[in-house]
Design a protein around this motif. Sequence first.
Motif, PDB file in Angstrom:
ATOM      1  N   VAL A 324       0.814  -1.221   0.000  1.00  0.00           N
ATOM      2  CA  VAL A 324       0.000   0.000   0.000  1.00  0.00           C
ATOM      3  C   VAL A 324       0.845   1.266   0.000  1.00  0.00           C
ATOM      4  CG1 VAL A 324      -1.990  -1.086   1.123  1.00  0.00           C
ATOM      5  CG2 VAL A 324      -0.198  -0.011   2.527  1.00  0.00           C
ATOM      6  N   LEU A 325       2.143   1.157   0.318  1.00  0.00           N
ATOM      7  CA  LEU A 325       3.016   2.333   0.311  1.00  0.00           C
ATOM      8  C   LEU A 325       3.621   2.591  -1.059  1.00  0.00           C
ATOM      9  CD1 LEU A 325       4.949   1.706   3.666  1.00  0.00           C
ATOM     10  CD2 LEU A 325       2.781   2.896   3.317  1.00  0.00           C
ATOM     11  N   ALA A 326       3.406   1.684  -2.012  1.00  0.00           N
ATOM     12  CA  ALA A 326       4.045   1.765  -3.329  1.00  0.00           C
ATOM     13  C   ALA A 326       3.153   2.505  -4.325  1.00  0.00           C
ATOM     14  CB  ALA A 326       4.356   0.364  -3.855  1.00  0.00           C
ATOM     15  N   ARG A 327       3.664   3.612  -4.855  1.00  0.00           N
ATOM     16  CA  ARG A 327       2.965   4.365  -5.901  1.00  0.00           C
ATOM     17  C   ARG A 327       3.984   4.772  -6.959  1.00  0.00           C
ATOM     18  NH1 ARG A 327      -1.056   8.388  -2.401  1.00  0.00           N
ATOM     19  NH2 ARG A 327      -2.325   6.709  -1.467  1.00  0.00           N
ATOM     20  N   VAL A 328       3.580   4.640  -8.224  1.00  0.00           N
ATOM     21  CA  VAL A 328       4.502   4.860  -9.334  1.00  0.00           C
ATOM     22  C   VAL A 328       3.892   5.866 -10.303  1.00  0.00           C
ATOM     23  CG1 VAL A 328       5.837   3.755 -11.161  1.00  0.00           C
ATOM     24  CG2 VAL A 328       5.259   2.452  -9.094  1.00  0.00           C
ATOM     25  N   ALA A 329       4.581   6.983 -10.543  1.00  0.00           N
ATOM     26  CA  ALA A 329       4.113   8.009 -11.476  1.00  0.00           C
ATOM     27  C   ALA A 329       4.618   7.699 -12.881  1.00  0.00           C
ATOM     28  CB  ALA A 329       4.606   9.383 -11.040  1.00  0.00           C
ATOM     29  N   VAL A 330       3.701   7.741 -13.856  1.00  0.00           N
ATOM     30  CA  VAL A 330       4.044   7.450 -15.248  1.00  0.00           C
ATOM     31  C   VAL A 330       3.398   8.519 -16.130  1.00  0.00           C
ATOM     32  CG1 VAL A 330       4.031   5.757 -17.109  1.00  0.00           C
ATOM     33  CG2 VAL A 330       4.001   4.972 -14.734  1.00  0.00           C
ATOM     34  N   ASP A 331       4.198   9.227 -16.913  1.00  0.00           N
ATOM     35  CA  ASP A 331       3.672  10.183 -17.883  1.00  0.00           C
ATOM     36  C   ASP A 331       3.475   9.463 -19.213  1.00  0.00           C
ATOM     37  OD1 ASP A 331       3.555  12.961 -16.684  1.00  0.00           O
ATOM     38  OD2 ASP A 331       5.587  12.368 -16.122  1.00  0.00           O
ATOM     39  N   LEU A 332       2.243   9.503 -19.725  1.00  0.00           N
ATOM     40  CA  LEU A 332       1.948   8.834 -20.987  1.00  0.00           C
ATOM     41  C   LEU A 332       2.717   9.493 -22.128  1.00  0.00           C
ATOM     42  CD1 LEU A 332      -1.916   8.338 -20.650  1.00  0.00           C
ATOM     43  CD2 LEU A 332      -0.133   6.603 -20.352  1.00  0.00           C
ATOM     44  N   PRO A 333       3.138   8.721 -23.112  1.00  0.00           N
ATOM     45  CA  PRO A 333       3.838   9.310 -24.265  1.00  0.00           C
ATOM     46  C   PRO A 333       2.967  10.326 -24.989  1.00  0.00           C
ATOM     47  CG  PRO A 333       4.015   6.904 -24.261  1.00  0.00           C
ATOM     48  CD  PRO A 333       3.008   7.256 -23.221  1.00  0.00           C
ATOM     49  N   ALA A 334       3.600  11.355 -25.534  1.00  0.00           N
ATOM     50  CA  ALA A 334       2.859  12.393 -26.248  1.00  0.00           C
ATOM     51  C   ALA A 334       2.288  11.873 -27.561  1.00  0.00           C
ATOM     52  CB  ALA A 334       3.763  13.598 -26.494  1.00  0.00           C
ATOM     53  N   HIS A 335       2.946  10.884 -28.156  1.00  0.00           N
ATOM     54  CA  HIS A 335       2.496  10.388 -29.460  1.00  0.00           C
ATOM     55  C   HIS A 335       1.540   9.217 -29.291  1.00  0.00           C
ATOM     56  CE1 HIS A 335       6.117   8.106 -28.282  1.00  0.00           C
ATOM     57  NE2 HIS A 335       5.538   7.085 -28.887  1.00  0.00           N
ATOM     58  N   ASP A 336       0.677   9.020 -30.283  1.00  0.00           N
ATOM     59  CA  ASP A 336      -0.249   7.892 -30.268  1.00  0.00           C
ATOM     60  C   ASP A 336       0.515   6.590 -30.377  1.00  0.00           C
ATOM     61  OD1 ASP A 336      -2.429   9.587 -30.108  1.00  0.00           O
ATOM     62  OD2 ASP A 336      -2.711   9.674 -32.279  1.00  0.00           O
ATOM     63  N   ASN A 337      -0.012   5.553 -29.723  1.00  0.00           N
ATOM     64  CA  ASN A 337       0.633   4.241 -29.785  1.00  0.00           C
ATOM     65  C   ASN A 337      -0.417   3.167 -29.564  1.00  0.00           C
ATOM     66  OD1 ASN A 337       0.729   3.343 -26.704  1.00  0.00           O
ATOM     67  ND2 ASN A 337       1.255   5.526 -26.770  1.00  0.00           N
ATOM     68  N   ASN A 338      -0.019   1.931 -29.802  1.00  0.00           N
ATOM     69  CA  ASN A 338      -0.937   0.802 -29.649  1.00  0.00           C
ATOM     70  C   ASN A 338      -0.714   0.045 -28.346  1.00  0.00           C
ATOM     71  OD1 ASN A 338      -2.150   1.185 -32.232  1.00  0.00           O
ATOM     72  ND2 ASN A 338      -0.377   0.189 -33.200  1.00  0.00           N
ATOM     73  N   VAL A 339       0.067   0.634 -27.442  1.00  0.00           N
ATOM     74  CA  VAL A 339       0.417  -0.055 -26.198  1.00  0.00           C
ATOM     75  C   VAL A 339      -0.425   0.456 -25.032  1.00  0.00           C
ATOM     76  CG1 VAL A 339       2.288  -0.534 -24.565  1.00  0.00           C
ATOM     77  CG2 VAL A 339       2.756  -0.443 -27.020  1.00  0.00           C
ATOM     78  N   LEU A 340      -0.618   1.769 -24.966  1.00  0.00           N
ATOM     79  CA  LEU A 340      -1.353   2.399 -23.866  1.00  0.00           C
ATOM     80  C   LEU A 340      -2.512   3.203 -24.442  1.00  0.00           C
ATOM     81  CD1 LEU A 340       1.849   3.740 -22.139  1.00  0.00           C
ATOM     82  CD2 LEU A 340       0.442   1.928 -21.199  1.00  0.00           C
ATOM     83  N   SER A 341      -3.711   2.962 -23.978  1.00  0.00           N
ATOM     84  CA  SER A 341      -4.878   3.696 -24.476  1.00  0.00           C
ATOM     85  C   SER A 341      -5.708   4.193 -23.304  1.00  0.00           C
ATOM     86  CB  SER A 341      -5.736   2.818 -25.393  1.00  0.00           C
ATOM     87  OG  SER A 341      -6.196   1.664 -24.714  1.00  0.00           O
ATOM     88  N   LEU A 342      -6.252   5.401 -23.468  1.00  0.00           N
ATOM     89  CA  LEU A 342      -7.031   6.052 -22.420  1.00  0.00           C
ATOM     90  C   LEU A 342      -8.501   6.055 -22.802  1.00  0.00           C
ATOM     91  CD1 LEU A 342      -7.157   7.797 -19.822  1.00  0.00           C
ATOM     92  CD2 LEU A 342      -6.638   9.772 -21.260  1.00  0.00           C
TER      93      LEU A 342
END
Length: 517
Positions: A324-342
Amino acid sequence: MPYEPGTVWQYDVPTTGSTHLPPDAGYGRALTNQGYGFEVAVADLIDNSIDAGADKVVVHFLRDAERILTLLIIDNGKGMDEAGLDNAMTVGRRRAYGDHALGMYGTGLKAASLSNASSLTVVSRTKRSRAAGRRLTVEGIEDSFRCDTVDPRYAQDLVDRYDGIIEWHGTVVRWDQVRAFETVAPGQSDQFLSQAIARLETHLGLYLHRFLQRGLQLDIAVWDVSSSADELGEEVDHIAVEALDPFGYKVPGRKGYPRQFTAPVAGIGDMCLTAHIWPAKSKQAGFRQIGALSERQGFYFYRHDRLVQAGGWNGLRSPEGHHVLARVAVDLPAHDNNVLSLDVKKEKVTVTQAFTLGVDKAVDSDGNTFHQYLGDAEAAYRDGSRRTEIVRKPVTPPGKGIDPKVKRVIKEELPEKGGEEPITFTWGALPGDRFFDLDRENNTVILNKDFREDFNDGRRGGANDAPVSKTLLYLLLEDCFGLGRWERSRQDRVDYWNTILVAAADAHRLRRKQTFL
């Protein structure tokens, strides 16, 4: 290339023409069923304000004595002219977005609004154009996507009403026939608003925390239009939304953190993961007041500095109590991709296996692996569980009339009694020998309104005025509520406190007069 029989498995499907098929009215009805929660929808509209360059936004509830009437969101962004309004209100039209825009699909204004209200009105003005407005209703969309033109006189009056926010340019979004408001039973408006505003404040403070930390002024206000002869009514509550930073600890839970890990993600390249470990048993709002701890561990995805997912491991692992103490910040890539979708509501990121495989291989500059980070987070949790903690006595929570910043600190420092109505502070008519009185049945502290001007330096006080005096009284009087039998000794204490405080208030008033002389 003409189609040749026998080549049905060719890659390109041949066509012989096209037909324009306008959307059916059923598509309009689908806008009202997009699953937007109230807080998520309001946040989506504020995204539009930020994209328009606003640095001041107010979420404004209007009510009367019995009902919650409507909701307005006002900003001082660049505004829209008639053509811009038409574009914004066109269902299915996607506009061009800048490289750092928070908007994505061009449906948020309509879908977020009509998922919560039956009528959406947008009034706006720019530096070069007069106030104008458009209105969409559920019935109008079903009637061949009809959009109504707002009377220019009303548009100007509405803009003028908020001239403290909209000086030269800005926009007002208005929701009428809000479904959640219409379900509130008579006499329950206060309780509903209190809970709704608390959830909204938390959501906006969390998901927009980077913008708030950079100076965005975001307020939530409630005006009662039946409580004053003034057509604007009287402000009965006002909250300045503060940033709720999910990484805002003062000292990390493990030495050497936060750490930057690099994950090789196929289809994207190297992605930066900023791994944090919170201190165990932290009482800070950014840790405990943003939801269940088990749900807030994991990844915090940002898109253009706007939080779009607050916790969750996205298939990398299951949530576990010792992480519960573990949190990880990730900034999504600026360009479109097929790996991460919102998703369209901007509250959940879907990842493919390429991302989780990349995280498994992530290392920091010293060669430490992401799995070692999880081990450090678990060790910090176990070490914290073994420490002896001083247990503070639970208190009845503070309610309306106490400044939100003070309420947040009280919640951080003191556990709350379960099932207790918050203690409200209000000003009322009391005899001259009473500084305050108690309405124990309604958990209310009534302050003598004759002293109000003195404690606000001669200015008209707001709903959360005199914060020091109210906070001191809260700390003194908190244990006077929620009791069974009212003891004579407790009444005697309240009486001599009143005598002393009236003397102090008179001394304060005399000093003010001497200062002016």
